[in-house]
Design an enzyme around this catalytic site. Sequence first.
Site, short mmCIF file in Angstrom:
data_model
loop_
_atom_site.label_atom_id
_atom_site.label_comp_id
_atom_site.label_asym_id
_atom_site.label_seq_id
_atom_site.Cartn_x
_atom_site.Cartn_y
_atom_site.Cartn_z
N SER A 9 -4.10 -15.33 8.17
CA SER A 9 -2.72 -15.17 8.64
C SER A 9 -2.39 -16.24 9.67
O SER A 9 -3.01 -16.29 10.74
CB SER A 9 -2.53 -13.80 9.27
OG SER A 9 -1.27 -13.78 9.93
N HIS A 34 -1.42 -16.34 4.40
CA HIS A 34 -0.63 -15.14 4.70
C HIS A 34 0.41 -15.48 5.78
O HIS A 34 0.07 -15.99 6.85
CB HIS A 34 -1.58 -14.04 5.17
CG HIS A 34 -0.94 -12.70 5.32
ND1 HIS A 34 -0.68 -11.86 4.26
CD2 HIS A 34 -0.50 -12.04 6.43
CE1 HIS A 34 -0.12 -10.74 4.70
NE2 HIS A 34 0.01 -10.83 6.01
N ASP A 36 3.39 -13.94 8.07
CA ASP A 36 3.92 -12.68 8.62
C ASP A 36 5.32 -12.87 9.19
O ASP A 36 5.49 -13.55 10.20
CB ASP A 36 2.99 -12.17 9.72
CG ASP A 36 1.71 -11.56 9.17
OD1 ASP A 36 1.81 -10.69 8.30
OD2 ASP A 36 0.62 -11.98 9.61
N MET A 38 8.41 -11.12 10.98
CA MET A 38 8.75 -9.93 11.80
C MET A 38 10.13 -10.12 12.41
O MET A 38 10.41 -11.18 12.97
CB MET A 38 7.73 -9.78 12.92
CG MET A 38 6.29 -9.69 12.44
SD MET A 38 5.19 -9.55 13.85
CE MET A 38 3.61 -9.45 13.01
N HIS A 67 4.56 -11.69 3.85
CA HIS A 67 4.58 -10.26 4.22
C HIS A 67 5.84 -10.03 5.07
O HIS A 67 5.89 -10.43 6.22
CB HIS A 67 3.29 -9.97 5.00
CG HIS A 67 3.17 -8.57 5.51
ND1 HIS A 67 2.21 -8.21 6.43
CD2 HIS A 67 3.87 -7.44 5.24
CE1 HIS A 67 2.32 -6.92 6.71
NE2 HIS A 67 3.33 -6.43 6.01
N MET A 69 7.99 -7.98 7.21
CA MET A 69 8.09 -6.80 8.09
C MET A 69 9.50 -6.80 8.66
O MET A 69 9.71 -7.02 9.86
CB MET A 69 7.01 -6.88 9.17
CG MET A 69 5.62 -6.59 8.63
SD MET A 69 4.31 -7.13 9.74
CE MET A 69 4.18 -8.84 9.24
N MET A 138 -1.80 -1.48 5.23
CA MET A 138 -1.92 -1.88 6.63
C MET A 138 -3.08 -1.09 7.26
O MET A 138 -3.12 0.13 7.20
CB MET A 138 -0.64 -1.56 7.40
CG MET A 138 0.57 -2.42 7.07
SD MET A 138 0.36 -4.21 7.28
CE MET A 138 -0.30 -4.36 8.94
N GLY A 143 3.02 -5.43 13.42
CA GLY A 143 3.77 -5.97 14.55
C GLY A 143 2.99 -6.98 15.37
O GLY A 143 3.58 -7.89 15.94
N PHE A 144 1.67 -6.82 15.40
CA PHE A 144 0.88 -7.71 16.26
C PHE A 144 -0.46 -8.02 15.60
O PHE A 144 -1.02 -7.17 14.91
CB PHE A 144 0.62 -7.04 17.61
CG PHE A 144 1.89 -6.67 18.33
CD1 PHE A 144 2.57 -7.59 19.10
CD2 PHE A 144 2.43 -5.39 18.18
CE1 PHE A 144 3.77 -7.25 19.73
CE2 PHE A 144 3.61 -5.04 18.81
CZ PHE A 144 4.29 -5.98 19.59
N GLY A 145 -0.95 -9.21 15.86
CA GLY A 145 -2.31 -9.55 15.46
C GLY A 145 -3.27 -9.02 16.51
O GLY A 145 -2.86 -8.56 17.59
N GLY A 146 -4.54 -9.06 16.18
CA GLY A 146 -5.58 -8.75 17.16
C GLY A 146 -5.75 -7.28 17.50
O GLY A 146 -6.33 -6.95 18.53
N ASP A 176 -4.74 -5.54 5.55
CA ASP A 176 -4.15 -6.39 6.59
C ASP A 176 -4.25 -5.71 7.95
O ASP A 176 -3.63 -4.67 8.17
CB ASP A 176 -2.68 -6.65 6.22
CG ASP A 176 -2.01 -7.67 7.12
OD1 ASP A 176 -2.71 -8.23 7.99
OD2 ASP A 176 -0.80 -7.89 6.94
N GLY A 177 -5.01 -6.33 8.84
CA GLY A 177 -5.10 -5.86 10.22
C GLY A 177 -6.52 -5.56 10.65
O GLY A 177 -7.17 -4.68 10.08
N GLY A 178 -7.01 -6.31 11.62
CA GLY A 178 -8.33 -6.04 12.19
C GLY A 178 -9.49 -6.28 11.25
O GLY A 178 -10.57 -5.74 11.45
#
Length: 218
Positions: A9, A34, A36, A38, A67, A69, A138, A143-146, A176-178
């Site tokens: 991403s 990817h 993102d 938002m 993606h 959002m 998800m 909304g946020f990375g990390g 997607d995510g973590g």
Amino acid sequence: MNAPLIAPSVLAADFANLQRDVEMLNRSAADWIHVDIMDGVFVPNISFGLPVTAAIKKHAQKPLDVHLMIVQPERYLEAFRDAGADILTVHYEACPHLHRTIQQIKSLGAKAGVALNPHTPVQLLQDVIADLDLVLIMSVNPGFGGQKFIERTYERVRQTAAMIAEAGSNAIIEIDGGVNQSNAALLYHAGARALVAGNFVFTAADPVQTIAELKKVW
Ligand code: DX5
Ligand code: ZN
């Protein structure tokens, strides 16, 4: 079985050096890039939009996995396709007329994906699953990375894989995510075939090597 598709991403890239980071992805084993989007309404954060997507496309040698959002994504599908999206993923929670929106994506010649927030039952996709190329589950709140990976995701992947098999759908499951080295193999074995990774790739000392290692999990 095949290795998972890896979709780094660019949300975690250095926006002042986007060309450099996209060229790094071109050289790497990444399969997709990817992107993102938002809007500050569907999610509590604003990332970037059409001009930046087009700028990424200019340098990308891999498909753009976009993606969305955003609320009312149907208003922007054509514009993101024109900006270079190869896969267009909308959120279930943002689409009251999801069936129509999926058909709209396909009529633009893009691959169609639907994303689900962590609280949305995967079974809600039952009546559209046959039309989908991608289900994006998800594994954090968007909304946020990390953010920290939500463990319940594995069970959701298994349920989605069973639904896809039962429907005879060709859809693949993307997470997607973590995502990182310690959950990638478990996700793959639960049925995920595409893994998004933002911070894990871009904060690594050697992102090219990190992408290659994520692919080796199967
Ligand atoms: C979150 C985005 C993700 C994010 C992933 O809303 O959809 O794609 O960039 O970032 P990491 O891998 O850092 O959780
Ligand atoms: Zn994403």
